[in-house]
Scaffold this active site. Structure first.
Site, PDB file in Angstrom:
ATOM      1  N   SER A   1     -11.183  15.702  18.301  1.00 61.64           N
ATOM      2  CA  SER A   1     -11.424  14.325  18.742  1.00 61.64           C
ATOM      3  C   SER A   1     -11.337  13.349  17.572  1.00 61.64           C
ATOM      4  O   SER A   1     -11.521  13.723  16.418  1.00 61.64           O
ATOM      5  CB  SER A   1     -12.825  14.219  19.364  1.00 61.64           C
TER       6      SER A   1
HETATM    7  N1  SAH Z   1     -15.553  19.420  19.831  1.00 65.52           N
HETATM    8  C1  SAH Z   1     -14.152  19.329  19.446  1.00 65.52           C
HETATM    9  C2  SAH Z   1     -13.300  18.827  20.585  1.00 65.52           C
HETATM   10  C3  SAH Z   1     -12.406  19.869  21.062  1.00 65.52           C
HETATM   11  S1  SAH Z   1     -11.388  19.382  22.412  1.00 65.52           S
HETATM   12  C4  SAH Z   1     -14.007  18.486  18.197  1.00 65.52           C
HETATM   13  O1  SAH Z   1     -14.848  18.562  17.353  1.00 65.52           O
HETATM   14  O2  SAH Z   1     -13.040  17.796  18.015  1.00 65.52           O
HETATM   15  C5  SAH Z   1     -12.277  20.053  23.780  1.00 65.52           C
HETATM   16  C6  SAH Z   1     -12.366  21.541  23.874  1.00 65.52           C
HETATM   17  O3  SAH Z   1     -12.949  21.865  25.130  1.00 65.52           O
HETATM   18  C7  SAH Z   1     -11.035  22.309  23.825  1.00 65.52           C
HETATM   19  O4  SAH Z   1     -11.057  23.190  22.745  1.00 65.52           O
HETATM   20  C8  SAH Z   1     -10.972  23.056  25.165  1.00 65.52           C
HETATM   21  O5  SAH Z   1     -10.393  24.345  25.079  1.00 65.52           O
HETATM   22  C9  SAH Z   1     -12.457  23.133  25.516  1.00 65.52           C
HETATM   23  N2  SAH Z   1     -12.745  23.362  26.945  1.00 65.52           N
HETATM   24  C10 SAH Z   1     -12.110  22.875  28.043  1.00 65.52           C
HETATM   25  N3  SAH Z   1     -12.698  23.331  29.176  1.00 65.52           N
HETATM   26  C11 SAH Z   1     -13.737  24.124  28.786  1.00 65.52           C
HETATM   27  C12 SAH Z   1     -14.714  24.902  29.486  1.00 65.52           C
HETATM   28  N4  SAH Z   1     -14.774  24.956  30.820  1.00 65.52           N
HETATM   29  N5  SAH Z   1     -15.609  25.591  28.756  1.00 65.52           N
HETATM   30  C13 SAH Z   1     -15.591  25.556  27.391  1.00 65.52           C
HETATM   31  N6  SAH Z   1     -14.696  24.862  26.679  1.00 65.52           N
HETATM   32  C14 SAH Z   1     -13.783  24.137  27.362  1.00 65.52           C
END
Ligand code: SAH
Length: 216
Positions: free
Chosen positions: A65
């Site tokens: 993000s």
């Molecule tokens: N926290 C991260 C953001 C990652 S993007 C940061 O620091 O930038 C969001 C993440 O959510 C992705 O890696 C995606 O694989 C995960 N995601 C999507 N659906 C999910 C679910 N049902 N359970 C767990 N993770 C999920």
């Protein structure tokens, strides 16, 4: 890659940008962003841009993000030391690192195995220790460790994950983007009683979608 004075200098500039231009005022959030080396979570080609307010691709077609989004979500969560926080969507582990640096007890779930493994290795190398890292489906939360003081969802949900609300303490807060795949609204739910929630709205964002089930 190492953390250098150049990186530290760029982080200071990013923190001032978050304070002045984005309006982040929680000093604990700003302090954590100043401390966590975001460039170490990215592929080396992005190293020079790691402290710009940009999202970057990570493994499994996901994204890290924007720093401003991480800062805003963390501020909305009103994190206190030693709170039990459930994070859904570990991704590369950057947001997890920010929460751990704020001395929260972090439980984090990721549905992509590659990212779960990457974040686990990365956080270990940096001596940042979440309480628990799960390869699983965030829609289910982590009932064994519930209830949580706070829940942070870092992917966009089309439907409200009811299980997560159940796993929140009374008085607890959940920050979650919700909506269709191209745009979501950021919401904060505060649990008033088992059945009552206050719902606040914080504008439009674009997150990767929250998907059901683990991706083996
Ligand atoms: N926290 C991260 C953001 C990652 S993007 C940061 O620091 O930038 C969001 C993440 O959510 C992705 O890696 C995606 O694989 C995960 N995601 C999507 N659906 C999910 C679910 N049902 N359970 C767990 N993770 C999920």
């Amino acid at each position: 890659m190492q953390d250098s004075f150049v990186h530290k200098g760029k982080r200071k500039i990013l923190v001032e940008y978050l304070r002045v231009k984005i309006g982040i005022s929680d000093e604990n959030v700003l302090k954590a962003i100043n401390e966590v080396p975001r460039h170490l979570f990215l592929e080396s080609v992005f190293e020079d841009f790691a402290y710009e307010d940009r999202a970057f691709p990570i493994a499994a077609n996901q994204t890290i993000s924007h720093p401003s989004t991480v800062a805003e979500q963390t501020e909305l969560l009103e994190v206190q030391e030693k709170e039990k926080i459930l994070e859904i969507g570990t991704g590369c582990g950057y947001q997890t690192a920010v929460l751990v640096t704020m001395n929260a007890f972090v439980y984090t779930v990721e549905r992509q195995k590659d990212l779960h493994d990457f974040a686990q290795k990365k956080l270990r190398e940096m001596h940042l220790r979440p309480k628990f890292q799960s390869f699983g489906d965030g829609f289910l939360g982590l009932p064994t460790f519930a209830p949580f003081d706070k829940i942070l969802v870092t992917c966009g949900a089309e439907i409200l994950p009811i299980e997560l609300l159940k796993q929140l303490k009374i008085g607890g807060k959940m920050v979650i983007p919700m909506g269709k795949t191209d745009e979501q609204i950021l919401y904060r739910f505060t649990k008033i009683s088992e059945k009552e929630f206050e719902k606040e709205e914080f504008g439009a964002y674009k997150f990767v979608p929250m998907l059901q089930d683990r991706n083996k």
